[in-house]
Enzyme design. Structure first.
Site, short mmCIF file in Angstrom:
data_model
loop_
_atom_site.label_atom_id
_atom_site.label_comp_id
_atom_site.label_asym_id
_atom_site.label_seq_id
_atom_site.Cartn_x
_atom_site.Cartn_y
_atom_site.Cartn_z
N HIS A 95 0.88 -1.20 0.00
CA HIS A 95 0.00 0.00 0.00
C HIS A 95 0.90 1.23 0.00
CE1 HIS A 95 -3.79 2.17 1.57
NE2 HIS A 95 -2.92 3.09 1.17
N HIS A 152 1.58 5.26 -1.67
CA HIS A 152 1.22 6.44 -2.48
C HIS A 152 2.49 7.09 -2.99
CE1 HIS A 152 -2.96 6.42 -1.03
NE2 HIS A 152 -2.43 5.99 0.10
N LYS A 180 -8.98 -0.89 -6.08
CA LYS A 180 -9.05 -0.19 -4.80
C LYS A 180 -10.40 0.45 -4.61
CE LYS A 180 -7.66 1.84 -1.07
NZ LYS A 180 -6.50 2.03 -0.23
N HIS A 191 -10.40 0.70 1.53
CA HIS A 191 -10.28 1.73 2.58
C HIS A 191 -11.54 1.60 3.43
CE1 HIS A 191 -8.88 5.74 4.14
NE2 HIS A 191 -10.08 5.64 4.66
N HIS A 229 -4.73 -0.71 5.91
CA HIS A 229 -4.36 0.09 7.09
C HIS A 229 -5.34 -0.09 8.25
CE1 HIS A 229 -7.14 2.63 4.93
NE2 HIS A 229 -6.24 3.14 4.12
N ASP A 246 1.16 2.60 3.57
CA ASP A 246 0.33 3.80 3.40
C ASP A 246 1.19 5.06 3.50
OD1 ASP A 246 -1.88 5.29 2.81
OD2 ASP A 246 -2.73 5.19 4.83
C1 NCD Z 1 -3.75 8.89 1.84
C2 NCD Z 1 -3.29 9.92 0.78
O1 NCD Z 1 -2.84 11.00 1.17
O2 NCD Z 1 -3.39 9.63 -0.41
N1 NCD Z 1 -3.85 9.55 3.09
C3 NCD Z 1 -3.85 8.96 4.31
O3 NCD Z 1 -4.05 9.65 5.31
N2 NCD Z 1 -3.63 7.70 4.45
C4 NCD Z 1 -5.01 8.26 1.39
C5 NCD Z 1 -5.41 7.06 2.18
O4 NCD Z 1 -4.81 6.01 2.09
O5 NCD Z 1 -6.40 7.17 2.94
ZN ZN Z 2 -3.44 5.02 1.53
#
Ligand code: NCD
Ligand code: ZN
Length: 341
Positions: free
Chosen positions: A12, A14, A97, A134, A172, A245
């Site tokens: 996971h 970003h 997702k 999520h 998460h 995450d």
């Molecule tokens: C994530 C993001 O900024 O893309 N933010 C977070 O707080 N985890 C998105 C997500 O996974 O919820």
């Molecule tokens: Zn995330």
């Protein structure tokens, strides 16, 4: 002291796009052989073609290779079963997702009515692709600290009953209820655990001044929940594996009147997880959690490469470069006990 493990996978992650992606992707490549790349870009990754283009962009930012982006598709109310077949056929997309609409960063195009998505879930079940969720309800009357637990009852429980053959990852996990739900489910249900949720509770967010760099979604919960997560991570159960995450945002978007959600752990990912596992006296459980259980759940071969951590103090920088802005890593300015050899 040294700790050598099979090179981890992050299920996971970003990375964002453009300059900002290029600024962080090296960090992930340092710690991980593969990562499941989240599709919540400003223009969400909704088609197989968009996923393939995004994958090319990531690979182009890593000329030395050694890192494999596993792609995910962002589900909307308009996703079709045909798109899922195409995604599967591409060989590059391994998951879809599900963001409930409005749940988190760039989720406005997320799913409004999960029942409407059932034909797509059937297609996922048939192809063997993984559904990553999520798991938070977004109804305004539900307290933010209860959103995960309510999601389990209202949405996830009916969903897994309806699709017993669908591989589902509760992303998460932040609550004891989430841990118990995953543990009670069949072998097609798993959960990812972030480093930060293993290390902080809601006091770390709110006591002694608000700490925007500890704010993420799902929001950190009470200490009893953190303890339940740590127990699950270190239990040796193959149902829990690494999903960081790691979610970078520019400093200016975090430190402001309406700071956005996301913690940047990509910089020192394994030192953070090692700190958590060490605190539970369970360093020996780290390798399976980080490098085996996720790959097995996704049906991927285990990585051949390895990585060695040494137990030496490692100072997390105060700030990192992030395009024209700055990026504040988790535990900025603090020492962690482990570093890369
Ligand atoms: C994530 C993001 O900024 O893309 N933010 C977070 O707080 N985890 C998105 C997500 O996974 O919820
Ligand atoms: Zn995330």
């Amino acid at each position: 002291m040294k700790l050598t493990l099979r090179k981890p996978d992050d299920f996971h992650l970003h990375l964002r796009e453009g300059d900002r992606m290029a600024a962080v992707v090296q960090d992930s490549a340092r710690w991980c052989r593969r990562a499941l790349i989240m599709p919540n870009l400003k223009e969400p990754v909704r088609s197989t073609q968009a996923a393939l283009d995004y994958r090319d962009e990531i690979l182009a930012a890593l000329p030395q290779g050694g890192f494999e982006p596993l792609m995910s598709l962002y589900l909307t109310d308009r996703t079709t079963p045909a798109e899922i077949s195409q995604a599967k056929a591409s060989g590059a997309v391994v998951a879809a997702k599900l963001y409930p609409q409005g749940a988190t960063t760039n989720s406005d195009l997320g799913v409004s009515h999960i029942e409407g998505l059932y034909p797509v879930l059937e297609a996922l079940e048939k192809t063997g692709m993984v559904l990553c969720i999520h798991g938070e309800v977004t109804a305004p009357e539900v307290d933010i600290f209860d959103r995960e637990a309510v999601f389990l009852d209202q949405v996830l429980d009916p969903l897994v009953r309806q699709f017993p053959g669908l591989k589902v990852v509760l992303e998460h996990v932040t609550t004891a209820e989430g841990v118990a739900f995953v543990e009670a489910g069949g072998p097609n249900l798993a959960g990812t655990l972030t480093a930060h949720h293993l290390l902080i509770n809601r006091n770390d967010l709110l006591v002694g001044g608000i700490k925007p760099h500890h704010y993420c979604l799902p929001v950190a919960k009470r200490e009893k929940h953190r303890k339940a997560l740590l127990k699950a991570a270190t239990s040796g159960s193959p149902k829990f594996f690494l999903g960081s995450d790691s979610a970078p945002h520019p400093q200016s978007a975090k430190e402001c009147a309406s700071g956005c959600a996301g913690v940047y752990t990509g910089y020192a990912l394994l030192p953070y997880y090692a700190a958590a596992f060490e605190s539970a006296g369970a360093l020996e459980a780290l390798e399976d959690f980080a490098s085996r259980f996720g790959a097995e759940f996704y049906g991927l071969p285990l990585n051949e490469e390895s990585l060695t951590l040494v137990r030496e103090p490692y100072l997390i920088p105060n700030s990192l470069e992030y395009g024209s802005d700055a990026l504040i890593p988790f535990w900025a300015g603090q020492q962690v006990a482990w570093k890369l050899q």
